[in-house]
Design a protein around this motif. Structure first.
Motif, PDB file in Angstrom:
ATOM      1  N   GLN A  86       1.520  -0.770  -2.007  1.00 23.84           N
ATOM      2  CA  GLN A  86       0.227  -0.377  -2.565  1.00 23.84           C
ATOM      3  C   GLN A  86       0.361   0.412  -3.869  1.00 23.84           C
ATOM      4  OE1 GLN A  86      -2.599   1.099   0.382  1.00 23.84           O
ATOM      5  NE2 GLN A  86      -1.473  -0.009   1.967  1.00 23.84           N
ATOM      6  N   SER A  87       1.597   0.482  -4.409  1.00 28.88           N
ATOM      7  CA  SER A  87       1.850   1.210  -5.648  1.00 28.88           C
ATOM      8  C   SER A  87       2.339   0.309  -6.771  1.00 28.88           C
ATOM      9  CB  SER A  87       2.915   2.296  -5.395  1.00 28.88           C
ATOM     10  OG  SER A  87       2.496   3.178  -4.390  1.00 28.88           O
ATOM     11  N   GLN A 128       1.492 -13.075   3.429  1.00 27.09           N
ATOM     12  CA  GLN A 128       0.532 -13.791   4.263  1.00 27.09           C
ATOM     13  C   GLN A 128      -0.838 -13.119   4.313  1.00 27.09           C
ATOM     14  OE1 GLN A 128       1.240 -16.815   5.454  1.00 27.09           O
ATOM     15  NE2 GLN A 128       3.234 -16.565   4.481  1.00 27.09           N
ATOM     16  N   LYS A 129      -0.852 -11.781   4.425  1.00 31.14           N
ATOM     17  CA  LYS A 129      -2.105 -11.065   4.677  1.00 31.14           C
ATOM     18  C   LYS A 129      -2.571 -10.177   3.535  1.00 31.14           C
ATOM     19  CE  LYS A 129      -0.751 -10.734   9.510  1.00 31.14           C
ATOM     20  NZ  LYS A 129      -0.288  -9.836  10.550  1.00 31.14           N
ATOM     21  N   GLY A 130      -1.678  -9.930   2.576  1.00 33.41           N
ATOM     22  CA  GLY A 130      -2.004  -8.988   1.505  1.00 33.41           C
ATOM     23  C   GLY A 130      -3.012  -9.547   0.531  1.00 33.41           C
ATOM     24  N   PRO A 131      -3.351  -8.767  -0.453  1.00 29.74           N
ATOM     25  CA  PRO A 131      -4.395  -9.180  -1.387  1.00 29.74           C
ATOM     26  C   PRO A 131      -3.911 -10.089  -2.520  1.00 29.74           C
ATOM     27  CG  PRO A 131      -3.650  -6.984  -1.948  1.00 29.74           C
ATOM     28  CD  PRO A 131      -2.908  -7.402  -0.692  1.00 29.74           C
ATOM     29  N   TYR A 132      -2.682 -10.612  -2.439  1.00 22.47           N
ATOM     30  CA  TYR A 132      -2.117 -11.362  -3.559  1.00 22.47           C
ATOM     31  C   TYR A 132      -2.140 -12.856  -3.308  1.00 22.47           C
ATOM     32  CZ  TYR A 132      -0.500  -6.672  -4.405  1.00 22.47           C
ATOM     33  OH  TYR A 132      -0.462  -5.326  -4.591  1.00 22.47           O
ATOM     34  N   ALA A 174      -3.321   1.859 -12.769  1.00 22.84           N
ATOM     35  CA  ALA A 174      -4.420   2.464 -11.997  1.00 22.84           C
ATOM     36  C   ALA A 174      -5.510   1.434 -11.693  1.00 22.84           C
ATOM     37  CB  ALA A 174      -4.992   3.666 -12.741  1.00 22.84           C
ATOM     38  N   GLY A 175      -5.936   0.691 -12.697  1.00 21.37           N
ATOM     39  CA  GLY A 175      -6.981  -0.305 -12.496  1.00 21.37           C
ATOM     40  C   GLY A 175      -6.551  -1.424 -11.565  1.00 21.37           C
ATOM     41  N   TRP A 181      -6.512  -2.596  -3.862  1.00 23.69           N
ATOM     42  CA  TRP A 181      -6.386  -1.763  -2.673  1.00 23.69           C
ATOM     43  C   TRP A 181      -7.584  -0.848  -2.471  1.00 23.69           C
ATOM     44  CZ3 TRP A 181      -2.951  -3.321   0.617  1.00 23.69           C
ATOM     45  CH2 TRP A 181      -1.863  -4.044   0.154  1.00 23.69           C
ATOM     46  N   LYS A 182      -8.692  -1.164  -3.110  1.00 22.77           N
ATOM     47  CA  LYS A 182      -9.886  -0.340  -2.962  1.00 22.77           C
ATOM     48  C   LYS A 182     -10.238  -0.202  -1.489  1.00 22.77           C
ATOM     49  CE  LYS A 182     -14.366   0.364  -5.006  1.00 22.77           C
ATOM     50  NZ  LYS A 182     -15.344  -0.127  -5.957  1.00 22.77           N
TER      51      LYS A 182
END
Length: 184
Positions: A86-87, A128-132, A174-175, A181-182
């Motif tokens: 998440q970084s 599989q599950k992440g936002p990418y 940051a953006g 990850w909002k």
């Protein structure tokens, strides 16, 4: 005379992560209980005791990285992996955000077979599950000698908060992180 029970000897572990500029990789870990120390440094290359200038020259093979000392009875390695994912932008093969080149690529450096297995599982779950939507290119590599960076790089976000914040935002990190990850 009191009967003191000897304190249980604590066992700490180390995790090493490369996530682009190490200035931006310290703060995410510092805020968690069980994280004892986060050190900025260089790892994965072939030059012993490199300087920042040498690493930036892209001739040493080193990554900018952080080494996290943690208490696994308080925070687990898989939890640290979640913080790491998440970084960063794990889909960027050319560096991170405004920083380009091999020294800014992402990697997880494992210190044991258990860390390697947990990193591989975590990477697969993120894919599989992440936002990418793009493939995750973050390497999972055996730990190599870690060289502490110069003192002015340590805890940079605390020493130079205005510059750190401008860099964190201006680089696009940051953006990107907020978009992916909002929290709902």
């Amino acid at each position: 005379m009191t009967d003191e029970i000897p304190k249980e000897k604590k066992t700490y572990e180390v995790a090493t992560f490369a996530g682009g500029c190490f200035w931006c990789m310290v703060k995410p870990f510092h805020k968690y209980e069980g994280v004892l120390e986060v050190v900025s440094g260089y790892t994965g290359g072939h030059v012993p005791n490199p300087t920042y200038e040498q690493v930036c020259s892209e001739t040493t093979g080193h990554y900018e990285a952080v080494q996290v000392t943690f208490d696994p009875s308080v925070i687990s390695y898989p939890e640290l992996l979640d913080i790491f994912w998440q970084s960063i932008d794990p889909t960027d093969a050319g560096g991170q955000f405004g920083d380009r080149g091999s020294s800014y690529k992402t990697a997880i450096f494992y210190h044991s077979e258990k860390q390697k297995e947990q990193a591989e599982i975590s990477k697969e779950e993120m894919q599989q599950k992440g936002p990418y939507e793009e493939p995750i290119v973050t390497a999972i590599l055996p730990a190599a000698p870690f060289y502490r960076a110069e003192e002015y790089h340590q805890d940079y976000y605390k020493k130079n908060p205005s510059h750190y914040n401008r860099y964190h935002i201006g680089s696009g990190r940051a953006g990107f992180l907020e978009r992916h990850w909002k929290k709902s």
